[in-house]
Write a protein that holds these residues in place. Structure first.
Motif, PDB file in Angstrom:
ATOM      1  N   LEU A   1       0.832  -1.201   0.000  1.00  0.00           N
ATOM      2  CA  LEU A   1       0.000   0.000   0.000  1.00  0.00           C
ATOM      3  C   LEU A   1       0.866   1.251   0.000  1.00  0.00           C
ATOM      4  CD1 LEU A   1      -2.705   1.410   0.166  1.00  0.00           C
ATOM      5  CD2 LEU A   1      -2.646   1.122   2.649  1.00  0.00           C
ATOM      6  N   THR A   2       1.931   1.257   0.803  1.00  0.00           N
ATOM      7  CA  THR A   2       2.820   2.418   0.832  1.00  0.00           C
ATOM      8  C   THR A   2       3.435   2.669  -0.530  1.00  0.00           C
ATOM      9  OG1 THR A   2       3.340   2.094   3.176  1.00  0.00           O
ATOM     10  CG2 THR A   2       4.902   3.391   1.881  1.00  0.00           C
ATOM     11  N   GLN A   3       3.854   1.608  -1.196  1.00  0.00           N
ATOM     12  CA  GLN A   3       4.427   1.765  -2.532  1.00  0.00           C
ATOM     13  C   GLN A   3       3.393   2.340  -3.501  1.00  0.00           C
ATOM     14  OE1 GLN A   3       6.334  -1.752  -4.024  1.00  0.00           O
ATOM     15  NE2 GLN A   3       8.059  -1.595  -2.616  1.00  0.00           N
TER      16      GLN A   3
ATOM     17  N   LEU B   1       3.218  15.231   2.600  1.00  0.00           N
ATOM     18  CA  LEU B   1       4.448  14.490   2.905  1.00  0.00           C
ATOM     19  C   LEU B   1       4.233  12.983   2.877  1.00  0.00           C
ATOM     20  CD1 LEU B   1       5.876  16.869   5.593  1.00  0.00           C
ATOM     21  CD2 LEU B   1       7.230  15.930   3.709  1.00  0.00           C
ATOM     22  N   TYR B   2       3.025  12.524   3.165  1.00  0.00           N
ATOM     23  CA  TYR B   2       2.763  11.081   3.161  1.00  0.00           C
ATOM     24  C   TYR B   2       2.751  10.504   1.756  1.00  0.00           C
ATOM     25  CZ  TYR B   2      -1.918  13.288   3.109  1.00  0.00           C
ATOM     26  OH  TYR B   2      -3.011  14.100   2.859  1.00  0.00           O
ATOM     27  N   HIS B   3       2.771  11.343   0.733  1.00  0.00           N
ATOM     28  CA  HIS B   3       2.852  10.834  -0.641  1.00  0.00           C
ATOM     29  C   HIS B   3       4.294  10.688  -1.126  1.00  0.00           C
ATOM     30  CE1 HIS B   3      -1.247  10.327  -1.757  1.00  0.00           C
ATOM     31  NE2 HIS B   3      -1.585  11.583  -1.611  1.00  0.00           N
ATOM     32  N   LEU B   4       5.265  11.055  -0.302  1.00  0.00           N
ATOM     33  CA  LEU B   4       6.661  10.916  -0.697  1.00  0.00           C
ATOM     34  C   LEU B   4       7.174   9.547  -0.266  1.00  0.00           C
ATOM     35  CD1 LEU B   4       8.074  14.419   0.353  1.00  0.00           C
ATOM     36  CD2 LEU B   4       6.954  13.731  -1.789  1.00  0.00           C
ATOM     37  N   PRO B   5       7.876   8.835  -1.144  1.00  0.00           N
ATOM     38  CA  PRO B   5       8.423   7.523  -0.745  1.00  0.00           C
ATOM     39  C   PRO B   5       9.256   7.616   0.528  1.00  0.00           C
ATOM     40  CG  PRO B   5       8.639   7.836  -3.108  1.00  0.00           C
ATOM     41  CD  PRO B   5       8.163   9.151  -2.551  1.00  0.00           C
TER      42      PRO B   5
ATOM     43  N   SER C   1       1.255  19.959   7.299  1.00  0.00           N
ATOM     44  CA  SER C   1       0.073  19.438   7.981  1.00  0.00           C
ATOM     45  C   SER C   1      -0.099  17.965   7.639  1.00  0.00           C
ATOM     46  CB  SER C   1      -1.191  20.224   7.591  1.00  0.00           C
ATOM     47  OG  SER C   1      -1.447  20.107   6.199  1.00  0.00           O
ATOM     48  N   THR C   2      -0.723  17.253   8.566  1.00  0.00           N
ATOM     49  CA  THR C   2      -1.033  15.845   8.349  1.00  0.00           C
ATOM     50  C   THR C   2      -2.094  15.433   9.362  1.00  0.00           C
ATOM     51  OG1 THR C   2      -0.089  13.638   8.005  1.00  0.00           O
ATOM     52  CG2 THR C   2       0.737  14.886   9.901  1.00  0.00           C
ATOM     53  N   ASN C   3      -2.572  14.198   9.251  1.00  0.00           N
ATOM     54  CA  ASN C   3      -3.582  13.675  10.162  1.00  0.00           C
ATOM     55  C   ASN C   3      -2.962  12.713  11.164  1.00  0.00           C
ATOM     56  OD1 ASN C   3      -5.590  15.013   8.674  1.00  0.00           O
ATOM     57  ND2 ASN C   3      -5.882  13.246   7.325  1.00  0.00           N
ATOM     58  N   ALA C   4      -3.597  12.619  12.327  1.00  0.00           N
ATOM     59  CA  ALA C   4      -3.186  11.636  13.323  1.00  0.00           C
ATOM     60  C   ALA C   4      -3.687  10.252  12.927  1.00  0.00           C
ATOM     61  CB  ALA C   4      -3.739  12.021  14.694  1.00  0.00           C
ATOM     62  N   SER C   5      -3.092   9.250  13.505  1.00  0.00           N
ATOM     63  CA  SER C   5      -3.486   7.876  13.174  1.00  0.00           C
ATOM     64  C   SER C   5      -4.915   7.577  13.610  1.00  0.00           C
ATOM     65  CB  SER C   5      -2.521   6.879  13.814  1.00  0.00           C
ATOM     66  OG  SER C   5      -2.510   7.027  15.220  1.00  0.00           O
ATOM     67  N   ILE C   6      -5.443   8.302  14.606  1.00  0.00           N
ATOM     68  CA  ILE C   6      -6.819   8.062  15.062  1.00  0.00           C
ATOM     69  C   ILE C   6      -7.822   8.981  14.370  1.00  0.00           C
ATOM     70  CG2 ILE C   6      -6.084   7.196  17.313  1.00  0.00           C
ATOM     71  CD1 ILE C   6      -6.851   9.960  18.466  1.00  0.00           C
ATOM     72  N   ASP C   7      -7.371   9.771  13.424  1.00  0.00           N
ATOM     73  CA  ASP C   7      -8.268  10.665  12.705  1.00  0.00           C
ATOM     74  C   ASP C   7      -9.357   9.872  11.979  1.00  0.00           C
ATOM     75  OD1 ASP C   7      -8.841  13.382  11.450  1.00  0.00           O
ATOM     76  OD2 ASP C   7      -8.443  12.179   9.647  1.00  0.00           O
TER      77      ASP C   7
ATOM     78  N   ARG D   1      -9.640   0.714   6.290  1.00  0.00           N
ATOM     79  CA  ARG D   1      -9.708   1.569   5.109  1.00  0.00           C
ATOM     80  C   ARG D   1      -8.314   2.135   4.811  1.00  0.00           C
ATOM     81  NH1 ARG D   1     -10.226   7.298   5.775  1.00  0.00           N
ATOM     82  NH2 ARG D   1      -9.991   7.896   7.958  1.00  0.00           N
ATOM     83  N   ILE D   2      -8.127   2.531   3.587  1.00  0.00           N
ATOM     84  CA  ILE D   2      -6.854   3.116   3.178  1.00  0.00           C
ATOM     85  C   ILE D   2      -6.733   4.505   3.793  1.00  0.00           C
ATOM     86  CG2 ILE D   2      -5.577   3.989   1.184  1.00  0.00           C
ATOM     87  CD1 ILE D   2      -6.963   1.657  -0.396  1.00  0.00           C
ATOM     88  N   LYS D   3      -5.634   4.730   4.523  1.00  0.00           N
ATOM     89  CA  LYS D   3      -5.391   6.020   5.175  1.00  0.00           C
ATOM     90  C   LYS D   3      -4.029   6.516   4.703  1.00  0.00           C
ATOM     91  CE  LYS D   3      -6.749   6.494   9.460  1.00  0.00           C
ATOM     92  NZ  LYS D   3      -6.976   6.306  10.914  1.00  0.00           N
ATOM     93  N   LEU D   4      -4.047   7.515   3.848  1.00  0.00           N
ATOM     94  CA  LEU D   4      -2.811   8.012   3.264  1.00  0.00           C
ATOM     95  C   LEU D   4      -1.831   8.499   4.311  1.00  0.00           C
ATOM     96  CD1 LEU D   4      -4.390  10.046   0.324  1.00  0.00           C
ATOM     97  CD2 LEU D   4      -3.490   7.711   0.254  1.00  0.00           C
ATOM     98  N   SER D   5      -2.343   9.158   5.347  1.00  0.00           N
ATOM     99  CA  SER D   5      -1.464   9.784   6.339  1.00  0.00           C
ATOM    100  C   SER D   5      -0.754   8.781   7.229  1.00  0.00           C
ATOM    101  CB  SER D   5      -2.257  10.776   7.199  1.00  0.00           C
ATOM    102  OG  SER D   5      -3.392  10.173   7.768  1.00  0.00           O
ATOM    103  N   ASP D   6      -1.099   7.511   7.155  1.00  0.00           N
ATOM    104  CA  ASP D   6      -0.383   6.512   7.953  1.00  0.00           C
ATOM    105  C   ASP D   6       1.101   6.463   7.613  1.00  0.00           C
ATOM    106  OD1 ASP D   6      -2.566   5.819   9.414  1.00  0.00           O
ATOM    107  OD2 ASP D   6      -2.904   3.867   8.470  1.00  0.00           O
TER     108      ASP D   6
END
Length: 271
Positions: free
Chosen positions: A7-9, A123-127, A149-155, A179-184
């Motif tokens: 998923l990260t890739q 930033l979560y879209h950068l490898p 800015s970003t989201n917390a894991s419990i967002d 669910r897919i969470k980009l900010s993870d």
């Protein structure tokens, strides 16, 4: 390859991002619109402008997307030279210039040439987010400011529950994949330490609120906006989305509204 790595890739793959996820602003816009139902309302663009009120010169919005922040900067700070940077050339098509199509980890900017960098929910879209942070530090002048800015894991944990329950029903198990969470890939909980590796002064402002909707459409549009990564969802995506819609409609009939808790953060860093 485990599912998390896959998923990260997928969520950091430049080709996937530019040809599907952010080919235009449909998916991005759906995620942005959900916040129209949040209270208290956080005008993050206004907060960013306030934090940068003492700075002039050149500001760069990296990962500017559909130009939401650029529009505010240019309307309220016409004295600033505002440059938008995004990896998706097609997404930039409708964003007024100056804009540049470029990789956030290889900015076409000289060392110490920029007064402020904005990196809002990107930033979560950068490898390797650390590589991006090092690049932002490189282009900032002494005394320059990075706002991220970003989201917390419990967002939006209620969305996690809605999706996992629906996915479990589709798969015939108690609880399906999350669910897919980009900010993870760059959660708020890790942001301060990540920025301190490159910046002397880091301040995190946490923003917690509640999204409350009385109709299903904004929630379902938000969930559907992750269709790009359906292959990595671990469940037939359309079937899970349809089941989530059925569950949500039932909840709204019973309770009148659906509430989602939010937790995100605005991080400022000074060189």
């Amino acid at each position: 390859m485990d599912s998390t790595r896959a998923l990260t890739q997928a969520t950091t793959d430049a080709s996937v991002l530019t040809t599907d996820a952010y080919r235009d602003d449909r998916h991005l816009g759906a995620r942005q619109r959900l916040y129209e139902f949040q209270h208290p309302t956080f005008d993050i663009a206004a907060m960013a402008l306030e934090q940068l009120s003492g700075l002039g010169g050149t500001w760069v919005d990296v990962g500017c997307g559909n130009g939401r922040y650029l529009d505010r900067i240019r309307s309220q700070r016409p004295d600033v030279r505002a440059l938008g940077v995004d990896l998706s050339l097609t997404l930039l098509h409708d964003v007024p210039g100056p804009v540049v199509c470029a990789d956030a980890c290889r900015l076409p900017l000289a060392d110490r040439s920029v007064d402020a960098v904005l990196a809002m929910h990107m930033l979560y879209h950068l490898p390797a987010p650390d590589t991006g942070l090092a690049e932002f530090a490189r282009v900032l002048k002494p005394g320059g400011v990075l706002l991220a800015s970003t989201n917390a894991s419990i967002d939006k944990r209620e969305l996690d529950e809605l999706w996992s329950t629906a996915a479990g029903q589709v798969l015939g198990v108690d609880r399906g994949p999350q669910r897919i969470k980009l900010s993870d890939h760059f959660p708020l909980e890790h942001a301060e330490d990540a920025l301190r590796a490159h910046f002397a002064h880091v301040v995190v402002q946490e923003l917690s609120g509640v999204i409350e909707v009385s109709t299903a459409e904004p929630v379902l549009a938000h969930l559907a906006s992750y269709r790009t990564w359906a292959e990595q969802a671990g469940v037939p995506f359309d079937a899970a989305l349809a089941q989530a819609a059925s569950n949500l409609h039932w909840h709204l009939e019973q309770h009148g509204s659906f509430t989602i808790s939010t937790r995100q953060g605005l991080i400022s860093a000074h060189t």
